[in-house]
Write a protein that holds these residues in place. Structure first.
Motif, PDB file in Angstrom:
ATOM      1  N   GLY A 254       0.835  -1.139  -0.101  1.00 58.64           N
ATOM      2  CA  GLY A 254      -0.120  -0.079  -0.066  1.00 58.64           C
ATOM      3  C   GLY A 254       0.836   1.373  -0.106  1.00 58.64           C
ATOM      4  O   GLY A 254       1.917   1.295   0.588  1.00 58.64           O
ATOM      5  N   GLN A 255       0.243   2.288  -0.615  1.00 59.25           N
ATOM      6  CA  GLN A 255       1.127   3.350  -0.644  1.00 59.25           C
ATOM      7  C   GLN A 255       0.771   4.722   0.562  1.00 59.25           C
ATOM      8  O   GLN A 255      -0.341   4.617   0.849  1.00 59.25           O
ATOM      9  N   GLU A 256       1.546   5.257   1.133  1.00 59.67           N
ATOM     10  CA  GLU A 256       1.638   5.966   1.948  1.00 59.67           C
ATOM     11  C   GLU A 256       0.900   7.600   1.372  1.00 59.67           C
ATOM     12  O   GLU A 256       1.545   7.813   0.425  1.00 59.67           O
ATOM     13  N   ARG A 257       0.137   8.311   2.080  1.00 56.31           N
ATOM     14  CA  ARG A 257       0.075   9.568   1.595  1.00 56.31           C
ATOM     15  C   ARG A 257       0.137  10.712   2.583  1.00 56.31           C
ATOM     16  O   ARG A 257       0.118  10.230   3.953  1.00 56.31           O
ATOM     17  N   ARG A 258       0.336  11.940   2.241  1.00 58.35           N
ATOM     18  CA  ARG A 258       0.422  12.956   3.477  1.00 58.35           C
ATOM     19  C   ARG A 258      -0.930  12.957   4.172  1.00 58.35           C
ATOM     20  O   ARG A 258      -0.724  13.057   5.468  1.00 58.35           O
ATOM     21  N   VAL A 259      -2.096  12.886   3.507  1.00 61.58           N
ATOM     22  CA  VAL A 259      -3.305  12.936   4.239  1.00 61.58           C
ATOM     23  C   VAL A 259      -4.195  11.738   3.755  1.00 61.58           C
ATOM     24  O   VAL A 259      -4.325  11.451   2.726  1.00 61.58           O
ATOM     25  N   ILE A 260      -5.169  11.122   4.856  1.00 65.52           N
ATOM     26  CA  ILE A 260      -5.750   9.873   4.482  1.00 65.52           C
ATOM     27  C   ILE A 260      -7.119  10.289   5.247  1.00 65.52           C
ATOM     28  O   ILE A 260      -7.194  10.732   6.307  1.00 65.52           O
ATOM     29  N   ILE A 261      -8.325  10.378   4.189  1.00 66.65           N
ATOM     30  CA  ILE A 261      -9.641  10.449   4.726  1.00 66.65           C
ATOM     31  C   ILE A 261     -10.158   9.032   4.525  1.00 66.65           C
ATOM     32  O   ILE A 261     -10.550   8.528   3.505  1.00 66.65           O
ATOM     33  N   VAL A 262     -10.746   8.516   5.862  1.00 70.84           N
ATOM     34  CA  VAL A 262     -11.402   7.130   5.868  1.00 70.84           C
ATOM     35  C   VAL A 262     -12.644   7.596   6.273  1.00 70.84           C
ATOM     36  O   VAL A 262     -13.215   8.022   7.337  1.00 70.84           O
ATOM     37  N   SER A 263     -13.719   6.881   5.612  1.00 71.65           N
ATOM     38  CA  SER A 263     -15.252   7.136   5.624  1.00 71.65           C
ATOM     39  C   SER A 263     -15.559   5.539   6.093  1.00 71.65           C
ATOM     40  O   SER A 263     -15.480   4.630   5.511  1.00 71.65           O
ATOM     41  N   THR A 264     -16.168   5.464   7.269  1.00 68.29           N
ATOM     42  CA  THR A 264     -16.525   4.173   7.627  1.00 68.29           C
ATOM     43  C   THR A 264     -17.911   3.821   7.562  1.00 68.29           C
ATOM     44  O   THR A 264     -18.530   2.607   7.749  1.00 68.29           O
ATOM     45  N   VAL A 265     -18.552   4.685   6.722  1.00 74.65           N
ATOM     46  CA  VAL A 265     -19.807   4.594   6.156  1.00 74.65           C
ATOM     47  C   VAL A 265     -21.059   4.139   7.189  1.00 74.65           C
ATOM     48  O   VAL A 265     -22.118   4.912   7.094  1.00 74.65           O
ATOM     49  N   ARG A 266     -21.098   3.198   8.021  1.00 76.91           N
ATOM     50  CA  ARG A 266     -22.082   2.623   9.073  1.00 76.91           C
ATOM     51  C   ARG A 266     -22.320   3.982   9.946  1.00 76.91           C
ATOM     52  O   ARG A 266     -21.514   4.565  10.359  1.00 76.91           O
ATOM     53  N   SER A 267     -23.778   4.350  10.065  1.00 77.14           N
ATOM     54  CA  SER A 267     -24.147   5.326  10.995  1.00 77.14           C
ATOM     55  C   SER A 267     -25.075   4.938  12.018  1.00 77.14           C
ATOM     56  O   SER A 267     -25.549   5.412  13.273  1.00 77.14           O
ATOM     57  N   SER A 268     -25.488   3.482  12.068  1.00 75.08           N
ATOM     58  CA  SER A 268     -26.248   2.848  12.984  1.00 75.08           C
ATOM     59  C   SER A 268     -25.732   1.539  13.244  1.00 75.08           C
ATOM     60  O   SER A 268     -25.085   0.998  12.500  1.00 75.08           O
ATOM     61  N   ASP A 269     -26.002   0.712  14.355  1.00 75.65           N
ATOM     62  CA  ASP A 269     -25.349  -0.481  14.540  1.00 75.65           C
ATOM     63  C   ASP A 269     -26.267  -1.642  14.102  1.00 75.65           C
ATOM     64  O   ASP A 269     -25.977  -2.931  14.214  1.00 75.65           O
ATOM     65  N   GLU A 270     -27.256  -1.450  13.300  1.00 82.15           N
ATOM     66  CA  GLU A 270     -28.355  -2.360  13.001  1.00 82.15           C
ATOM     67  C   GLU A 270     -28.071  -3.436  11.934  1.00 82.15           C
ATOM     68  O   GLU A 270     -28.541  -4.628  12.122  1.00 82.15           O
ATOM     69  N   HIS A 271     -27.015  -2.918  11.114  1.00 80.85           N
ATOM     70  CA  HIS A 271     -26.582  -4.029  10.148  1.00 80.85           C
ATOM     71  C   HIS A 271     -25.186  -4.748  10.529  1.00 80.85           C
ATOM     72  O   HIS A 271     -24.686  -5.490   9.812  1.00 80.85           O
ATOM     73  N   LEU A 272     -24.454  -4.493  11.476  1.00 83.10           N
ATOM     74  CA  LEU A 272     -23.138  -4.705  11.970  1.00 83.10           C
ATOM     75  C   LEU A 272     -23.216  -6.366  12.060  1.00 83.10           C
ATOM     76  O   LEU A 272     -22.194  -7.074  11.645  1.00 83.10           O
ATOM     77  N   GLU A 273     -24.192  -6.965  12.634  1.00 85.24           N
ATOM     78  CA  GLU A 273     -24.150  -8.420  12.806  1.00 85.24           C
ATOM     79  C   GLU A 273     -24.141  -9.101  11.319  1.00 85.24           C
ATOM     80  O   GLU A 273     -23.554  -9.869  10.910  1.00 85.24           O
ATOM     81  N   SER A 274     -25.101  -8.632  10.319  1.00 82.78           N
ATOM     82  CA  SER A 274     -25.185  -8.923   9.051  1.00 82.78           C
ATOM     83  C   SER A 274     -23.798  -8.876   8.337  1.00 82.78           C
ATOM     84  O   SER A 274     -23.448  -9.622   7.602  1.00 82.78           O
TER      85      SER A 274
END
Length: 93
Positions: free
Chosen positions: A1-21
């Protein structure tokens, strides 16, 4: 993997209702230690994580990152629940 000065990570999930699935079908990276490691170690200068901290703190890796960021004054966002709230949520899951 390549390193970058800035990394923005979007984790997408906003609720926990789908985590088990998600976990049952090996979807996403929120509960994958290997993917977590790749996501947070590629930034040379700045890591920005966009997500729901209450969902992220259900995972030990993300909880450690959030606690570390809060401890050093790098956390920005909504108020984090205290550890007893997290323990109650984990016990109910």
């Amino acid at each position: 993997g390549q390193e970058r000065r800035v990394i923005i990570v979007s984790t997408v999930r906003s609720s926990d209702e789908h985590l088990e699935s998600d976990a049952a079908h090996a979807l996403g990276f929120v509960r994958s230690p290997k993917r977590f490691n790749v996501a947070v170690t590629r930034a040379k200068a700045l890591l920005v994580v966009v997500g729901n901290p209450h969902v992220l703190r259900l995972d030990p890796c993300w909880r450690a990152l959030l606690e570390s960021a809060r401890r050093v004054g790098a956390y920005r966002g909504c108020a984090l629940r205290d550890e007893s709230d997290i323990d109650d949520t984990l016990s109910a899951a």
